[in-house]
Design a protein around this motif. Structure first.
Motif, short mmCIF file in Angstrom:
data_model
loop_
_atom_site.label_atom_id
_atom_site.label_comp_id
_atom_site.label_asym_id
_atom_site.label_seq_id
_atom_site.Cartn_x
_atom_site.Cartn_y
_atom_site.Cartn_z
N GLN A 163 8.03 -4.74 21.31
CA GLN A 163 8.85 -3.94 20.40
C GLN A 163 8.01 -2.97 19.55
O GLN A 163 8.54 -2.01 19.01
CB GLN A 163 9.77 -4.81 19.55
N ALA A 164 6.70 -3.19 19.46
CA ALA A 164 5.84 -2.27 18.70
C ALA A 164 5.86 -0.86 19.30
O ALA A 164 5.54 0.11 18.63
CB ALA A 164 4.41 -2.80 18.63
N GLN A 165 6.27 -0.76 20.57
CA GLN A 165 6.39 0.56 21.21
C GLN A 165 7.39 1.45 20.49
O GLN A 165 7.33 2.67 20.61
CB GLN A 165 6.81 0.40 22.67
N THR A 166 8.31 0.84 19.74
CA THR A 166 9.36 1.60 19.06
C THR A 166 9.06 1.84 17.58
O THR A 166 9.82 2.54 16.92
CB THR A 166 10.72 0.87 19.17
N PHE A 167 7.98 1.27 17.05
CA PHE A 167 7.72 1.36 15.61
C PHE A 167 7.18 2.73 15.22
O PHE A 167 6.38 3.33 15.93
CB PHE A 167 6.70 0.30 15.17
N VAL A 168 7.64 3.20 14.06
CA VAL A 168 7.14 4.44 13.47
C VAL A 168 6.36 4.09 12.21
O VAL A 168 6.30 2.93 11.81
CB VAL A 168 8.30 5.43 13.18
N ALA A 169 5.78 5.09 11.57
CA ALA A 169 4.89 4.86 10.42
C ALA A 169 5.55 4.03 9.32
O ALA A 169 4.91 3.12 8.76
CB ALA A 169 4.42 6.20 9.86
N THR A 170 6.81 4.29 9.01
CA THR A 170 7.47 3.53 7.94
C THR A 170 7.66 2.06 8.33
O THR A 170 7.63 1.19 7.45
CB THR A 170 8.83 4.15 7.58
N ASP A 171 7.83 1.79 9.61
CA ASP A 171 7.92 0.40 10.07
C ASP A 171 6.61 -0.33 9.81
O ASP A 171 6.60 -1.47 9.33
CB ASP A 171 8.26 0.33 11.56
N TRP A 172 5.50 0.32 10.15
CA TRP A 172 4.19 -0.31 9.93
C TRP A 172 3.93 -0.52 8.44
O TRP A 172 3.38 -1.56 8.04
CB TRP A 172 3.08 0.51 10.57
N ASP A 173 4.35 0.42 7.59
CA ASP A 173 4.20 0.24 6.14
C ASP A 173 4.99 -0.99 5.66
O ASP A 173 4.49 -1.78 4.86
CB ASP A 173 4.69 1.49 5.38
N PHE A 174 6.20 -1.12 6.14
CA PHE A 174 7.04 -2.27 5.79
C PHE A 174 6.40 -3.57 6.27
O PHE A 174 6.40 -4.58 5.56
CB PHE A 174 8.43 -2.08 6.43
N LEU A 175 5.83 -3.55 7.46
CA LEU A 175 5.18 -4.75 7.99
C LEU A 175 3.89 -5.08 7.23
O LEU A 175 3.54 -6.25 7.09
CB LEU A 175 4.90 -4.60 9.49
N ILE A 176 3.18 -4.07 6.74
CA ILE A 176 1.99 -4.35 5.91
C ILE A 176 2.40 -5.04 4.63
O ILE A 176 1.77 -6.02 4.20
CB ILE A 176 1.17 -3.07 5.64
N ASP A 177 3.48 -4.57 4.00
CA ASP A 177 4.00 -5.28 2.81
C ASP A 177 4.37 -6.72 3.16
O ASP A 177 4.11 -7.65 2.39
CB ASP A 177 5.23 -4.56 2.26
N THR A 178 4.95 -6.91 4.34
CA THR A 178 5.32 -8.24 4.79
C THR A 178 4.07 -9.08 5.05
O THR A 178 4.05 -10.28 4.75
CB THR A 178 6.20 -8.15 6.06
N ALA A 179 3.03 -8.46 5.57
CA ALA A 179 1.76 -9.17 5.80
C ALA A 179 1.17 -9.67 4.49
O ALA A 179 0.58 -10.76 4.45
CB ALA A 179 0.77 -8.26 6.53
N LEU A 180 1.33 -8.91 3.42
CA LEU A 180 0.86 -9.37 2.10
C LEU A 180 1.58 -10.65 1.68
O LEU A 180 0.97 -11.59 1.15
CB LEU A 180 1.04 -8.28 1.05
N MET A 181 2.88 -10.70 1.93
CA MET A 181 3.64 -11.92 1.63
C MET A 181 3.19 -13.06 2.53
O MET A 181 3.04 -14.20 2.08
CB MET A 181 5.14 -11.67 1.83
N HIS A 182 2.99 -12.75 3.81
CA HIS A 182 2.55 -13.75 4.78
C HIS A 182 1.19 -14.33 4.35
O HIS A 182 0.99 -15.55 4.37
CB HIS A 182 2.46 -13.10 6.16
N HIS A 183 0.28 -13.46 3.95
CA HIS A 183 -1.03 -13.90 3.48
C HIS A 183 -0.91 -14.81 2.26
O HIS A 183 -1.52 -15.87 2.20
CB HIS A 183 -1.91 -12.69 3.14
#
Length: 130
Positions: free
Chosen positions: A46-66
């Motif tokens: 599904q990463a084939q469909t991600f755009v820059a804002t998706d990655w930004d959202f996932l980085i914020d999510t990674a902070l929570m995950h960490h």
């Protein structure tokens, strides 16, 4: 239908966002479970469909995950799950999103070349059934 291609997409986890170790002066590392989680997203079909804002959202999510893994702050787990669901983390999430990921293990298999005097089962079956 998205076909997995093992391509690594998106950015690496950013350095420096977790702060600096006061003793060493080095950036604090991401928790190993978060690094593995991030890499699974980067290599997901599904990463084939991600755009820059998706990655930004996932980085914020990674902070929570960490924070969840590094500090045992499990109250973040439900938010991480909700956020990951938006990107199709589970089969149920992908079904809800109408996102189909092709399973390469379901592709027709090429017959294996028989070695020596061993007969390929497919050709033997064809001869027996006519």
């Amino acid at each position: 239908m998205i076909t997995p291609d093992d391509e690594l997409r998106g950015p690496e986890l950013p350095e420096g966002v977790l702060g600096v170790d006061e003793e060493t002066g080095e950036f604090l590392p991401w928790h190993p479970r978060t690094v593995a989680w991030w890499e699974s997203w980067r290599s997901s079909a599904q990463a084939q469909t991600f755009v820059a804002t998706d990655w930004d959202f996932l980085i914020d999510t990674a902070l929570m995950h960490h924070t969840m893994w590094a500090k045992g702050r499990w109250e973040f787990a439900s938010e991480v799950r909700l956020r990951a669901a938006k990107f199709g983390a589970t089969p149920e999430d992908r079904a809800r999103l109408k996102l189909k990921v092709d399973d390469p293990t379901n592709a027709p298999q090429r017959p294996v070349q028989a070695a020596g005097n061993v007969t390929d089962i497919t050709s033997r079956k064809a001869r027996l059934t006519g």
